[in-house]
Design a protein around this motif. Structure first.
Motif, PDB file in Angstrom:
ATOM      1  N   PRO A 231     -20.612  20.469  27.966  1.00 13.35           N
ATOM      2  CA  PRO A 231     -21.619  21.372  27.395  1.00 13.35           C
ATOM      3  C   PRO A 231     -22.351  22.124  28.509  1.00 13.35           C
ATOM      4  N   ASP A 232     -22.673  23.360  28.255  1.00 20.69           N
ATOM      5  CA  ASP A 232     -23.387  24.170  29.232  1.00 20.69           C
ATOM      6  C   ASP A 232     -24.792  23.615  29.436  1.00 20.69           C
ATOM      7  N   PRO A 233     -25.243  23.455  30.685  1.00 19.42           N
ATOM      8  CA  PRO A 233     -26.579  22.897  30.916  1.00 19.42           C
ATOM      9  C   PRO A 233     -27.702  23.768  30.368  1.00 19.42           C
TER      10      PRO A 233
ATOM     11  N   ALA B 139     -27.463  25.615  27.576  1.00 16.93           N
ATOM     12  CA  ALA B 139     -27.444  25.341  26.138  1.00 16.93           C
ATOM     13  C   ALA B 139     -28.106  24.001  25.843  1.00 16.93           C
ATOM     14  N   LEU B 140     -27.829  23.011  26.674  1.00 16.57           N
ATOM     15  CA  LEU B 140     -28.455  21.697  26.487  1.00 16.57           C
ATOM     16  C   LEU B 140     -29.972  21.785  26.625  1.00 16.57           C
ATOM     17  N   LYS B 141     -30.465  22.604  27.558  1.00 16.11           N
ATOM     18  CA  LYS B 141     -31.914  22.755  27.757  1.00 16.11           C
ATOM     19  C   LYS B 141     -32.543  23.427  26.538  1.00 16.11           C
ATOM     20  N   ILE B 142     -31.868  24.427  25.966  1.00 13.62           N
ATOM     21  CA  ILE B 142     -32.381  25.086  24.759  1.00 13.62           C
ATOM     22  C   ILE B 142     -32.537  24.048  23.646  1.00 13.62           C
ATOM     23  N   LEU B 143     -31.490  23.282  23.402  1.00 10.37           N
ATOM     24  CA  LEU B 143     -31.520  22.285  22.333  1.00 10.37           C
ATOM     25  C   LEU B 143     -32.555  21.200  22.614  1.00 10.37           C
ATOM     26  N   GLU B 144     -32.659  20.775  23.871  1.00  8.43           N
ATOM     27  CA  GLU B 144     -33.637  19.745  24.250  1.00  8.43           C
ATOM     28  C   GLU B 144     -35.059  20.203  23.949  1.00  8.43           C
ATOM     29  N   LEU B 145     -35.392  21.425  24.345  1.00  8.08           N
ATOM     30  CA  LEU B 145     -36.746  21.935  24.112  1.00  8.08           C
ATOM     31  C   LEU B 145     -37.042  22.096  22.626  1.00  8.08           C
TER      32      LEU B 145
ATOM     33  N   GLN C 289     -27.376  34.505  26.652  1.00  6.18           N
ATOM     34  CA  GLN C 289     -25.974  34.315  26.283  1.00  6.18           C
ATOM     35  C   GLN C 289     -25.767  32.991  25.552  1.00  6.18           C
ATOM     36  N   GLN C 290     -26.373  31.924  26.055  1.00  9.24           N
ATOM     37  CA  GLN C 290     -26.208  30.617  25.416  1.00  9.24           C
ATOM     38  C   GLN C 290     -26.917  30.577  24.066  1.00  9.24           C
ATOM     39  N   ALA C 291     -28.045  31.270  23.943  1.00  5.26           N
ATOM     40  CA  ALA C 291     -28.742  31.330  22.654  1.00  5.26           C
ATOM     41  C   ALA C 291     -27.858  31.997  21.610  1.00  5.26           C
ATOM     42  N   ILE C 292     -27.205  33.078  21.995  1.00  8.87           N
ATOM     43  CA  ILE C 292     -26.300  33.761  21.061  1.00  8.87           C
ATOM     44  C   ILE C 292     -25.136  32.845  20.693  1.00  8.87           C
TER      45      ILE C 292
END
Length: 98
Positions: free
Chosen positions: A9-11, A13-19, A61-64
């Protein structure tokens, strides 16, 4: 992860989901918040104070990517946006409402 999966998993993307998961179901974050939090995990003493700006494109980009997968929603003026259409202006990221 199975032996056939060779991608991690992209780090970002993981930070977005974590927050988002830390904030709860109605919590939203701005891409700036994500970039700042991600930059802090990689900060070096020699980095300028605005080092987080270099991560903004990756965050968008990861949010999209996450929105297209149905894992998050992209909000503009409080309204969900179509992640397949161009999104301009100020946005916030949130978890999908069930």
């Amino acid at each position: 992860m199975t032996e056939h999966e060779d991608t991690k998993p992209d780090p970002v993307a993981l930070k977005i989901l974590e927050l988002l998961e830390a904030g709860g179901p109605d919590h939203t974050v701005s891409p700036d918040d994500v970039a700042r939090a991600f930059a802090e995990t990689r900060r070096k003493k020699s980095d300028p104070p605005d080092v987080w700006r270099r991560y903004m494109n990756a965050v968008r980009q990861q949010a999209i990517h996450l929105a297209r997968a149905g894992r998050i929603v992209i909000l503009r003026r409080g309204e969900p946006q179509d992640p397949h259409a161009p999104i301009k202006g100020l946005i916030r990221l949130g978890l999908p409402q069930d």
